[in-house]
Design a protein around this motif. Sequence first.
Motif, short mmCIF file in Angstrom:
data_model
loop_
_atom_site.label_atom_id
_atom_site.label_comp_id
_atom_site.label_asym_id
_atom_site.label_seq_id
_atom_site.Cartn_x
_atom_site.Cartn_y
_atom_site.Cartn_z
N MET A 240 8.43 2.85 -12.01
CA MET A 240 9.48 2.01 -11.30
C MET A 240 8.93 1.63 -9.69
O MET A 240 9.37 0.59 -9.24
CB MET A 240 10.66 3.07 -10.84
N ALA A 241 8.04 2.40 -9.15
CA ALA A 241 7.58 2.07 -7.87
C ALA A 241 6.50 1.19 -8.25
O ALA A 241 5.99 0.53 -7.13
CB ALA A 241 7.05 3.41 -7.10
N ASP A 242 5.94 1.04 -9.16
CA ASP A 242 4.61 -0.02 -9.54
C ASP A 242 5.17 -1.16 -10.22
O ASP A 242 4.31 -1.63 -10.84
CB ASP A 242 3.76 0.97 -10.56
N ASP A 243 6.39 -1.43 -10.18
CA ASP A 243 7.02 -2.46 -10.87
C ASP A 243 6.68 -3.72 -10.15
O ASP A 243 6.74 -3.97 -8.88
CB ASP A 243 8.54 -2.43 -10.73
N PRO A 244 6.07 -4.77 -11.10
CA PRO A 244 5.74 -5.94 -10.48
C PRO A 244 6.94 -6.76 -9.70
O PRO A 244 6.31 -7.59 -8.78
CB PRO A 244 4.99 -6.74 -11.71
N VAL A 245 7.99 -6.90 -10.43
CA VAL A 245 9.01 -7.51 -9.70
C VAL A 245 9.51 -7.04 -8.16
O VAL A 245 9.63 -7.69 -7.59
CB VAL A 245 10.26 -7.53 -10.63
N LEU B 280 7.36 -5.30 -6.49
CA LEU B 280 6.15 -5.79 -5.41
C LEU B 280 6.28 -7.18 -4.85
O LEU B 280 6.12 -7.26 -3.82
CB LEU B 280 4.86 -5.39 -6.03
N ASP B 281 6.55 -8.14 -5.63
CA ASP B 281 6.93 -9.43 -5.45
C ASP B 281 8.01 -9.51 -4.39
O ASP B 281 7.85 -10.27 -3.30
CB ASP B 281 7.21 -10.37 -6.54
N ALA B 282 9.17 -8.81 -4.68
CA ALA B 282 10.24 -9.01 -3.71
C ALA B 282 9.86 -8.31 -2.39
O ALA B 282 9.97 -9.04 -1.28
CB ALA B 282 11.46 -7.87 -4.42
N VAL B 283 9.21 -7.18 -2.33
CA VAL B 283 8.85 -6.66 -1.02
C VAL B 283 8.00 -7.77 -0.40
O VAL B 283 8.25 -8.01 1.09
CB VAL B 283 8.20 -5.36 -1.25
N ARG B 284 7.14 -8.54 -0.90
CA ARG B 284 6.02 -9.44 -0.29
C ARG B 284 7.00 -10.42 0.24
O ARG B 284 6.84 -10.81 1.36
CB ARG B 284 4.98 -10.14 -1.25
N GLU B 285 7.89 -11.14 -0.78
CA GLU B 285 8.75 -12.09 -0.14
C GLU B 285 9.56 -11.74 1.20
O GLU B 285 9.64 -12.65 2.00
CB GLU B 285 9.66 -12.42 -1.12
N HIS B 286 10.21 -10.52 1.14
CA HIS B 286 11.02 -10.18 2.23
C HIS B 286 9.85 -10.08 3.32
O HIS B 286 10.39 -10.40 4.45
CB HIS B 286 11.58 -8.81 2.04
N ALA C 8 0.89 -1.29 0.05
CA ALA C 8 0.14 0.04 -0.14
C ALA C 8 0.89 1.14 0.15
O ALA C 8 0.54 2.21 -0.56
CB ALA C 8 -1.00 0.05 1.23
N ALA C 9 1.87 1.02 0.70
CA ALA C 9 2.85 2.33 0.74
C ALA C 9 3.47 2.60 -0.67
O ALA C 9 3.43 3.65 -1.04
CB ALA C 9 4.10 2.00 1.89
N LEU C 10 3.76 1.39 -1.24
CA LEU C 10 4.37 1.73 -2.70
C LEU C 10 3.09 2.41 -3.74
O LEU C 10 3.61 3.15 -4.55
CB LEU C 10 4.79 0.74 -3.24
N ARG C 11 2.09 1.81 -3.47
CA ARG C 11 0.77 2.23 -4.23
C ARG C 11 0.61 3.61 -4.14
O ARG C 11 0.27 4.67 -4.96
CB ARG C 11 -0.26 1.55 -4.05
N GLU C 12 0.75 4.16 -2.70
CA GLU C 12 0.69 5.48 -2.29
C GLU C 12 1.57 6.50 -2.98
O GLU C 12 1.54 7.64 -3.50
CB GLU C 12 0.57 5.76 -0.70
N VAL C 13 2.84 5.90 -3.21
CA VAL C 13 4.09 6.67 -3.82
C VAL C 13 3.47 6.64 -5.24
O VAL C 13 3.76 7.94 -6.02
CB VAL C 13 5.38 6.11 -3.57
N VAL C 14 3.28 5.72 -5.95
CA VAL C 14 2.68 5.64 -7.27
C VAL C 14 1.41 6.67 -7.66
O VAL C 14 1.72 7.66 -8.38
CB VAL C 14 2.49 4.27 -7.67
N ALA D 122 8.53 5.65 0.10
CA ALA D 122 7.45 4.60 0.39
C ALA D 122 7.99 4.34 2.08
O ALA D 122 7.30 3.82 2.68
CB ALA D 122 8.06 3.29 -0.35
N VAL D 123 9.24 4.25 2.47
CA VAL D 123 9.39 4.12 3.97
C VAL D 123 8.78 4.97 4.76
O VAL D 123 8.18 4.75 5.94
CB VAL D 123 11.00 4.19 4.11
N ALA D 124 8.82 6.51 4.35
CA ALA D 124 8.07 7.47 5.01
C ALA D 124 6.54 7.18 5.14
O ALA D 124 6.09 6.96 6.44
CB ALA D 124 8.12 8.88 4.31
N VAL D 125 5.88 6.54 4.26
CA VAL D 125 4.30 6.25 4.20
C VAL D 125 4.37 5.03 5.27
O VAL D 125 3.44 5.09 6.17
CB VAL D 125 3.98 5.88 2.81
#
Lengths: 550, 94
Positions: A82-87, A89-95, A51-57, A138-141
């Motif tokens: 770049m912030a909406d990149d599926p790769v 977003l996947d990496a963020v979920r994995e982490h 959601a934070a990344l989506r807010e940045v987008v 994204a970190v700030a959000v």
Amino acid sequence: MSEPAGPAPLHGIGVSPGLAGGPVLRVAPVPPLPAPVPVTDPDAEADRAVAALREVVAELTRRADRSGEKTLVDVLRAQAMMADDPVLLDAVREHVLAGTDAPHAVDAAFATHRAAFEAAGGYLAERVADLDDLRDRAVAVCLGRPMPGVPSPGHRYVLTAWDLAPADTVDLDPEQVVALVTESGGPTSHTAILARALGLPAVVACSGARDLVDGTVVLVDGTTGAVRVDVDPDELAAAETAERERRTAVAATSGPGRTADGHPVALLANIGAARDLAAADGAEGVGLFRTELLFLDRTREPELAEQAEAYREVFAALAGRRVVIRTLDAGADKPLPFLHQTDEPNPALGVRGLRLVRERPELLRTQLAAIARAAEQTGADVWVMAPMVATRAEAAQFADAVHEAGLPKAGVMVEVPAAALRAGQLLEVVDFLSIGTNDLSQYTFAADRQSGVLAELLDPWQPALLRLIAEVGTAGRAAGKPVGVCGEAAADPLLAPVLVGLGMTSLSMSGRSLAPVRAALAARTYADCERLARLALAADDAERARKAVA
Amino acid sequence: MATRTVTVGSASGLHARPAALFVAAAGAAPVRVTIRTGEKRAVPANSMLSVLSLGAKQGTEVVLEADGEGAEATLDSLADLLARDLDAEEPADV
């Protein structure tokens, strides 16, 4: 009993005149990453990170939608992708699913791409800053903090910051920001130049500015440098009314620049592209047409036809008037990707401006040919000048190149003390001189233009700087050739009569500064100007020079 | 599997605006498309960061691959996009 006194006002250097007030908002800082925390609900945590990344987008897309500038829109949209990149977003979920909290997962996901960009070098290495910016947002959000950068709250406010970087100015919406106050910076900093271009009152080198809490109502006087704190609404309204009246009175003076006794002083505008001409309505012409804009962010040199078209657009709008166009001023704080310049330990003292032509003579040939073609198609009185000239030989070489291209008027900028001291010799080989006071200050006082700590040395009222300007003025009078100032000093209504008294025949500034300068000149005779110039030259320091004239 | 080998036509390479146009087109395609240079690992064509990381310049050969219904048509249009000089189509208004 006397009324309890409000907080003491803050003081800095007023660098853009006018009076404006409102609640303070700071440029939000980059939040540091807190210590990692254990994740109890991985799915919810992953959603929070995404959601934070989506807010940045969403924020970048909003900015792109609001901006009318094509180049900027492209940049913002590419960053949003770049912030909406599926790769990513996947990496963020994995982490997160592996037990990392949202801010650290975002950081880790960006780190992979950051390393790849850095390793690739070249263009990609230059985009690392973009990745860092996206990560910080994204970190700030994630942390529930405002995104770093210039706020966009949707109402009018006074922007405060340590200092503004050129990148911040991209985000600055002049509909919302009514004044600027910075803790650092000097009269020639980006903050000052931006404020004058936008017509916003500004105070720099203002101690205590960064301690102002968001929401504090302040009144900024960009003329005196005073910032009143905790101003009540009635007072603010009264100040705004007075300011409107002042602006109306100033705008009422019109026509060509002249002193009270009719001595003409050409009042010209500084522009970077045709779109700046709108604000320069009252100018008698253009005293500085910067051509760098066309070259920025380009991976190859713009071709002759493209350059000619951009110049023609400006020349056509100024048919019958003077346009002084400056050839490419790259290097130092304005590096260009296609030049592939090697790292220099002191870029400001390195291969910049006309010096680039030693290695790349074709750059100048192409640009002059484009200018000649554009001039031919329009009725403007086109003068061409070179930046960063130090010697008569350089000036002569440039003048030859200009004449070979079929252009009649060649001049050079005086930005280096060597050029000011030899102004007479330069005028033997060129038709006019134009003083760039920002660089001339920096090189005369060995003080970096961007340094806030050294701001006082960069004050255009410094008698040593005025002495160099006087050298140029004297040489101009002797040769009977035009000499002018196109630096920010020309925009100071108090200094303008002094510059005229020192022998300047033209003053060139951002369009919004024209009216106050025109009014200041109209209030003085030429003899007054000469007297004020003598007073300023004789002063012990900048502060006393200003007081002697005021 | 459908495959196209194509030479990047944009002057600035597969960067900036050309990359954004390509990634947006790949993202809108009905099938999953990958892109690679030489023998390096193929990356998703709808990933801006991965596509940028290819570092493809003007003249670099890239390989597009896709499977499924519409793969051939999708690759045709993406290959056409890559082969054009998208920088030259940039309006000269700045």
